[in-house]
Design a protein around this motif. Structure first.
Motif, PDB file in Angstrom:
ATOM      1  N   ILE A  81       0.815  -1.216   0.000  1.00 43.20           N
ATOM      2  CA  ILE A  81       0.000   0.000   0.000  1.00 43.20           C
ATOM      3  C   ILE A  81       0.852   1.271   0.000  1.00 43.20           C
ATOM      4  O   ILE A  81       0.329   2.371   0.156  1.00 43.20           O
ATOM      5  N   ALA A  82       2.159   1.132  -0.170  1.00 46.76           N
ATOM      6  CA  ALA A  82       3.105   2.255  -0.208  1.00 46.76           C
ATOM      7  C   ALA A  82       2.936   3.168   0.994  1.00 46.76           C
ATOM      8  O   ALA A  82       2.776   4.380   0.868  1.00 46.76           O
ATOM      9  N   ALA A  83       2.953   2.561   2.176  1.00 47.81           N
ATOM     10  CA  ALA A  83       2.741   3.322   3.405  1.00 47.81           C
ATOM     11  C   ALA A  83       3.781   2.961   4.458  1.00 47.81           C
ATOM     12  O   ALA A  83       4.255   1.827   4.523  1.00 47.81           O
ATOM     13  N   ILE A  84       4.102   3.952   5.276  1.00 47.86           N
ATOM     14  CA  ILE A  84       4.948   3.724   6.432  1.00 47.86           C
ATOM     15  C   ILE A  84       4.030   3.721   7.653  1.00 47.86           C
ATOM     16  O   ILE A  84       3.317   4.700   7.908  1.00 47.86           O
ATOM     17  N   LYS A  85       4.051   2.622   8.373  1.00 51.10           N
ATOM     18  CA  LYS A  85       3.262   2.488   9.595  1.00 51.10           C
ATOM     19  C   LYS A  85       4.231   2.542  10.773  1.00 51.10           C
ATOM     20  O   LYS A  85       5.410   2.245  10.626  1.00 51.10           O
ATOM     21  N   PHE A  86       3.719   2.890  11.915  1.00 54.26           N
ATOM     22  CA  PHE A  86       4.558   3.046  13.100  1.00 54.26           C
ATOM     23  C   PHE A  86       4.013   2.203  14.251  1.00 54.26           C
ATOM     24  O   PHE A  86       2.802   2.142  14.460  1.00 54.26           O
ATOM     25  N   LEU A  87       4.922   1.583  14.956  1.00 58.83           N
ATOM     26  CA  LEU A  87       4.573   0.762  16.122  1.00 58.83           C
ATOM     27  C   LEU A  87       5.133   1.420  17.376  1.00 58.83           C
ATOM     28  O   LEU A  87       6.292   1.847  17.386  1.00 58.83           O
ATOM     29  N   CYS A  88       4.333   1.489  18.428  1.00 56.77           N
ATOM     30  CA  CYS A  88       4.774   2.029  19.717  1.00 56.77           C
ATOM     31  C   CYS A  88       4.978   0.879  20.695  1.00 56.77           C
ATOM     32  O   CYS A  88       4.200  -0.064  20.715  1.00 56.77           O
ATOM     33  N   ARG A  89       5.991   1.002  21.503  1.00 58.28           N
ATOM     34  CA  ARG A  89       6.243  -0.001  22.530  1.00 58.28           C
ATOM     35  C   ARG A  89       5.125   0.011  23.577  1.00 58.28           C
ATOM     36  O   ARG A  89       4.637  -1.026  23.989  1.00 58.28           O
ATOM     37  N   TYR A  90       4.732   1.207  23.988  1.00 57.91           N
ATOM     38  CA  TYR A  90       3.712   1.352  25.031  1.00 57.91           C
ATOM     39  C   TYR A  90       2.513   2.122  24.486  1.00 57.91           C
ATOM     40  O   TYR A  90       2.675   3.204  23.932  1.00 57.91           O
ATOM     41  N   GLN A  91       1.352   1.581  24.678  1.00 55.82           N
ATOM     42  CA  GLN A  91       0.138   2.226  24.192  1.00 55.82           C
ATOM     43  C   GLN A  91      -0.033   3.619  24.807  1.00 55.82           C
ATOM     44  O   GLN A  91      -0.498   4.537  24.147  1.00 55.82           O
ATOM     45  N   ARG A  92       0.392   3.799  26.025  1.00 55.28           N
ATOM     46  CA  ARG A  92       0.241   5.099  26.696  1.00 55.28           C
ATOM     47  C   ARG A  92       1.040   6.205  25.987  1.00 55.28           C
ATOM     48  O   ARG A  92       0.745   7.383  26.147  1.00 55.28           O
ATOM     49  N   ASP A  93       2.055   5.832  25.214  1.00 54.46           N
ATOM     50  CA  ASP A  93       2.886   6.811  24.509  1.00 54.46           C
ATOM     51  C   ASP A  93       2.370   7.153  23.113  1.00 54.46           C
ATOM     52  O   ASP A  93       2.910   8.045  22.452  1.00 54.46           O
ATOM     53  N   MET A  94       1.335   6.468  22.663  1.00 57.65           N
ATOM     54  CA  MET A  94       0.848   6.672  21.299  1.00 57.65           C
ATOM     55  C   MET A  94       0.452   8.119  21.004  1.00 57.65           C
ATOM     56  O   MET A  94       0.845   8.648  19.955  1.00 57.65           O
ATOM     57  N   PRO A  95      -0.280   8.816  21.876  1.00 56.52           N
ATOM     58  CA  PRO A  95      -0.619  10.216  21.559  1.00 56.52           C
ATOM     59  C   PRO A  95       0.624  11.100  21.390  1.00 56.52           C
ATOM     60  O   PRO A  95       0.657  11.959  20.505  1.00 56.52           O
ATOM     61  N   PHE A  96       1.633  10.867  22.190  1.00 56.65           N
ATOM     62  CA  PHE A  96       2.888  11.617  22.100  1.00 56.65           C
ATOM     63  C   PHE A  96       3.541  11.410  20.733  1.00 56.65           C
ATOM     64  O   PHE A  96       3.924  12.375  20.056  1.00 56.65           O
ATOM     65  N   TYR A  97       3.645  10.159  20.292  1.00 56.86           N
ATOM     66  CA  TYR A  97       4.281   9.875  19.008  1.00 56.86           C
ATOM     67  C   TYR A  97       3.399  10.267  17.833  1.00 56.86           C
ATOM     68  O   TYR A  97       3.890  10.754  16.818  1.00 56.86           O
ATOM     69  N   ASP A  98       2.084  10.084  17.960  1.00 51.25           N
ATOM     70  CA  ASP A  98       1.191  10.511  16.883  1.00 51.25           C
ATOM     71  C   ASP A  98       1.322  12.011  16.636  1.00 51.25           C
ATOM     72  O   ASP A  98       1.322  12.462  15.491  1.00 51.25           O
ATOM     73  N   LYS A  99       1.464  12.782  17.698  1.00 55.34           N
ATOM     74  CA  LYS A  99       1.627  14.227  17.553  1.00 55.34           C
ATOM     75  C   LYS A  99       2.919  14.556  16.799  1.00 55.34           C
ATOM     76  O   LYS A  99       2.930  15.404  15.907  1.00 55.34           O
TER      77      LYS A  99
END
Length: 96
Positions: free
Chosen positions: A59-77
């Motif tokens: 799909i020509a996309a870069i997806k991202f994985l977070c170690r901790y779900q609690r950090d997802m908003p921080f990395y999404d930003k």
């Protein structure tokens, strides 16, 4: 590791490493370059191992994985900020 809610779409294979290295340099203290790991994912967070990138060729996309779900908003930003600055097509609320 759960997927972040942000993904970069319409990324050509030859752009992946350069794009991820720019993300590393701009958003992670001490980050110099992204590099591919043996499992095919990319280390992007200057050795912290809290977020990884995966290129999905189908799909020509870069997806991202977070170690901790609690950090997802921080990395999404961070990801959304980078996408906006560089004019990347990003999708939020990608899901796990």
């Amino acid at each position: 590791m759960p997927y972040c809610h942000t993904a970069f779409h319409t990324v050509l294979p030859e752009q992946v490493e350069t794009l991820l290295s720019a993300l590393t340099q701009e958003h992670f203290v001490g980050g110099r370059a992204a590099y591919r790991l043996m499992d095919g994912s990319y280390a992007i967070d200057a050795g912290e191992n809290d977020i990884r990138a995966i290129y999905d060729e189908k799909i020509a996309a870069i997806k991202f994985l977070c170690r901790y779900q609690r950090d997802m908003p921080f990395y999404d930003k961070k990801l959304q900020s980078f996408a906006a600055k560089h004019g990347l097509h990003s999708i939020t609320a990608y899901g796990s």
